[in-house]
Design a protein around this motif. Structure first.
Motif, PDB file in Angstrom:
ATOM      1  N   PRO A  13       1.177  -1.607  -0.633  1.00 15.54           N
ATOM      2  CA  PRO A  13       0.159   0.072   0.166  1.00 15.54           C
ATOM      3  C   PRO A  13       0.784   1.186  -0.298  1.00 15.54           C
ATOM      4  O   PRO A  13       1.669   1.100   0.928  1.00 15.54           O
ATOM      5  CB  PRO A  13      -0.863   0.034   1.359  1.00 15.54           C
ATOM      6  CG  PRO A  13      -0.052  -0.752   1.864  1.00 15.54           C
ATOM      7  CD  PRO A  13       0.888  -2.289   1.122  1.00 15.54           C
ATOM      8  N   VAL A  14       0.580   2.428  -0.700  1.00 21.26           N
ATOM      9  CA  VAL A  14       0.895   3.732  -0.849  1.00 21.26           C
ATOM     10  C   VAL A  14       1.224   4.236   0.464  1.00 21.26           C
ATOM     11  O   VAL A  14      -0.063   4.353   1.650  1.00 21.26           O
ATOM     12  CB  VAL A  14       0.605   4.194  -1.366  1.00 21.26           C
ATOM     13  CG1 VAL A  14       1.172   5.712  -1.815  1.00 21.26           C
ATOM     14  CG2 VAL A  14       0.367   3.582  -2.900  1.00 21.26           C
ATOM     15  N   GLY A  15       2.257   4.688   0.774  1.00 17.60           N
ATOM     16  CA  GLY A  15       2.265   5.612   2.321  1.00 17.60           C
ATOM     17  C   GLY A  15       2.488   4.405   3.573  1.00 17.60           C
ATOM     18  O   GLY A  15       2.511   4.516   4.606  1.00 17.60           O
ATOM     19  N   GLY A  16       2.509   2.974   3.483  1.00 17.99           N
ATOM     20  CA  GLY A  16       2.502   1.384   4.155  1.00 17.99           C
ATOM     21  C   GLY A  16       0.952   1.770   5.580  1.00 17.99           C
ATOM     22  O   GLY A  16       1.516   1.374   6.261  1.00 17.99           O
ATOM     23  N   PHE A  17      -0.080   2.820   4.709  1.00 17.17           N
ATOM     24  CA  PHE A  17      -0.370   2.775   5.652  1.00 17.17           C
ATOM     25  C   PHE A  17      -1.177   4.228   6.386  1.00 17.17           C
ATOM     26  O   PHE A  17      -1.587   4.731   7.094  1.00 17.17           O
ATOM     27  CB  PHE A  17      -1.582   1.779   6.580  1.00 17.17           C
ATOM     28  CG  PHE A  17      -2.337   0.922   6.075  1.00 17.17           C
ATOM     29  CD1 PHE A  17      -3.446   1.083   4.730  1.00 17.17           C
ATOM     30  CD2 PHE A  17      -1.318  -0.602   5.751  1.00 17.17           C
ATOM     31  CE1 PHE A  17      -3.676  -0.486   4.317  1.00 17.17           C
ATOM     32  CE2 PHE A  17      -2.504  -1.364   5.081  1.00 17.17           C
ATOM     33  CZ  PHE A  17      -3.888  -1.300   4.370  1.00 17.17           C
ATOM     34  N   GLY A  18       0.822   4.447   6.289  1.00 14.69           N
ATOM     35  CA  GLY A  18       0.666   5.628   7.621  1.00 14.69           C
ATOM     36  C   GLY A  18       1.492   5.228   8.501  1.00 14.69           C
ATOM     37  O   GLY A  18       0.561   4.272   9.087  1.00 14.69           O
ATOM     38  N   GLY A  19       2.552   6.097   9.835  1.00 17.33           N
ATOM     39  CA  GLY A  19       2.824   5.613  10.699  1.00 17.33           C
ATOM     40  C   GLY A  19       3.520   4.485  10.766  1.00 17.33           C
ATOM     41  O   GLY A  19       4.101   3.509  10.280  1.00 17.33           O
ATOM     42  N   LYS A  20       4.966   4.616  12.057  1.00 17.76           N
ATOM     43  CA  LYS A  20       6.116   4.210  11.984  1.00 17.76           C
ATOM     44  C   LYS A  20       5.342   2.384  12.096  1.00 17.76           C
ATOM     45  O   LYS A  20       6.179   1.994  11.580  1.00 17.76           O
ATOM     46  CB  LYS A  20       6.827   5.137  13.140  1.00 17.76           C
ATOM     47  CG  LYS A  20       7.350   5.730  12.777  1.00 17.76           C
ATOM     48  CD  LYS A  20       7.826   6.853  14.260  1.00 17.76           C
ATOM     49  CE  LYS A  20       9.252   7.877  13.919  1.00 17.76           C
ATOM     50  NZ  LYS A  20       9.503   8.158  15.086  1.00 17.76           N
ATOM     51  N   MET A  21       4.627   1.833  12.924  1.00 20.85           N
ATOM     52  CA  MET A  21       3.994   1.091  13.203  1.00 20.85           C
ATOM     53  C   MET A  21       3.175  -0.028  11.996  1.00 20.85           C
ATOM     54  O   MET A  21       3.163  -1.306  12.817  1.00 20.85           O
ATOM     55  CB  MET A  21       3.711   0.741  14.392  1.00 20.85           C
ATOM     56  CG  MET A  21       4.640   0.781  15.899  1.00 20.85           C
ATOM     57  SD  MET A  21       3.521   0.895  17.045  1.00 20.85           S
ATOM     58  CE  MET A  21       2.146   1.996  16.675  1.00 20.85           C
ATOM     59  N   MET A  65      -3.215   0.430  -3.601  1.00 21.35           N
ATOM     60  CA  MET A  65      -3.137  -0.584  -2.392  1.00 21.35           C
ATOM     61  C   MET A  65      -1.128  -1.567  -3.617  1.00 21.35           C
ATOM     62  O   MET A  65      -0.815  -2.448  -2.624  1.00 21.35           O
ATOM     63  CB  MET A  65      -3.764  -1.909  -2.712  1.00 21.35           C
ATOM     64  CG  MET A  65      -4.844  -1.176  -2.094  1.00 21.35           C
ATOM     65  SD  MET A  65      -4.508  -0.953   0.075  1.00 21.35           S
ATOM     66  CE  MET A  65      -3.746  -2.150   0.374  1.00 21.35           C
ATOM     67  N   ARG A  66      -0.997  -1.931  -4.611  1.00 24.09           N
ATOM     68  CA  ARG A  66      -0.142  -2.142  -5.289  1.00 24.09           C
ATOM     69  C   ARG A  66       0.025  -3.144  -5.152  1.00 24.09           C
ATOM     70  O   ARG A  66       1.132  -3.693  -5.450  1.00 24.09           O
ATOM     71  CB  ARG A  66       1.216  -1.331  -4.778  1.00 24.09           C
ATOM     72  CG  ARG A  66       1.078   0.015  -5.484  1.00 24.09           C
ATOM     73  CD  ARG A  66       2.135   0.957  -5.042  1.00 24.09           C
ATOM     74  NE  ARG A  66       2.924   1.307  -3.558  1.00 24.09           N
ATOM     75  CZ  ARG A  66       4.083   1.159  -3.649  1.00 24.09           C
ATOM     76  NH1 ARG A  66       4.723   2.185  -4.609  1.00 24.09           N
ATOM     77  NH2 ARG A  66       4.374   1.001  -2.277  1.00 24.09           N
TER      78      ARG A  66
END
Length: 261
Positions: A13-21, A65-66
């Motif tokens: 997913p673009v940005g990894g859903f956001g957030g460090k965890m 979501m790539r």
């Protein structure tokens, strides 16, 4: 009875859903259950037709979501590598009918597809906000749907449980989608509970819970009933804490998949 864990669709997913965890890569966790009368799949990931023609999934999904869309990750390809044929799959139990869970049912046209009756109705008659999650082309081949209504037995505090034989249970876990369910599979002296998209990150069902704002926002955006989603997530957290005989995992957490596979 043997159980195999397959990843039937890698997503980045673009940005990894956001957030460090938040995860930067997610999987589509599928179970293959060897039963006396044939195989049962829990979810299917993407099908070979989705991989050959990604437009079936919708451009927004593919862009956001790539998906890797590798035919070797499809359930049918992995089953053939294990020595099985498509006809060996007698039953498919779906946690829900989102496009990354139901895409592979077309590769097993002879299988009965078990799904909550509310979920099948949502997929066939989606609201405006639900149209992007369901892709009718994935079941245009006319599979034999076997619908199940809530109401029945209790299981570790969860009510409305339906048995799909002696070793597989369909457990209502509403929230992510209208008819979202978990699927529990007996594995010796323990249970494996495929919780679908009830949560996305293993930290969400730990005590204390760990999550990331971007991931929480994504789940809230996708939820058909966010209050029910949060309530069921809390119940799953209690299940993990109180019942070590139940092994819980979600559909997309790569860490959980790696532990079990």
């Amino acid at each position: 009875m043997s159980v195999h864990h397959l990843n039937c669709g890698s997503l980045r997913p673009v940005g990894g859903f956001g957030g460090k965890m938040a995860p930067t890569r997610v999987v589509c966790h599928v179970l293959v259950v060897e039963r006396a009368d044939g195989l049962l799949l829990v979810d299917t990931g993407f099908g070979t037709a989705d991989i050959a023609e990604p437009t079936r999934l919708g451009r927004p999904f593919v862009a956001g979501m790539r998906p890797k869309l590798d035919v070797e990750e499809s359930a049918i390809s992995q089953l053939k590598a294990l020595g099985y044929a498509a006809s060996d799959v007698r039953d498919i139990a779906l946690t829900h009918m989102d496009l990354d869970h139901a895409g592979g049912i077309g590769d097993f046209p002879q299988a009965q597809v078990h799904v909550d009756v509310v979920e099948l109705d949502a997929a066939r008659n989606p609201k405006l906000s639900e149209r992007s999650r369901y892709r009718k082309v994935q079941w245009s081949h006319g599979p034999e749907f076997v619908t199940h209504q809530s109401g029945g037995d209790d299981w570790f505090g969860f009510s409305g449980v339906k048995a799909l034989g002696d070793d597989v249970l369909l457990i209502p876990l509403r929230g992510h989608s209208r008819g979202h369910s978990g699927v529990a599979v007996r594995d010796g002296d323990r249970w494996l509970l495929h919780a679908g998209d009830s949560y996305f990150f293993h930290g969400e069902v730990e005590t204390p819970a760990r999550t990331a704002p971007g991931l929480t926002g994504f789940q809230t955006l996708m939820a058909a009933d966010n209050r029910a989603r949060k309530e069921n997530q809390e119940r799953l957290r209690s299940l993990v804490a109180d019942h070590p005989e139940v092994v819980l995992f979600s559909a997309h957490d790569e860490v959980e998949f790696s532990r079990l596979s």
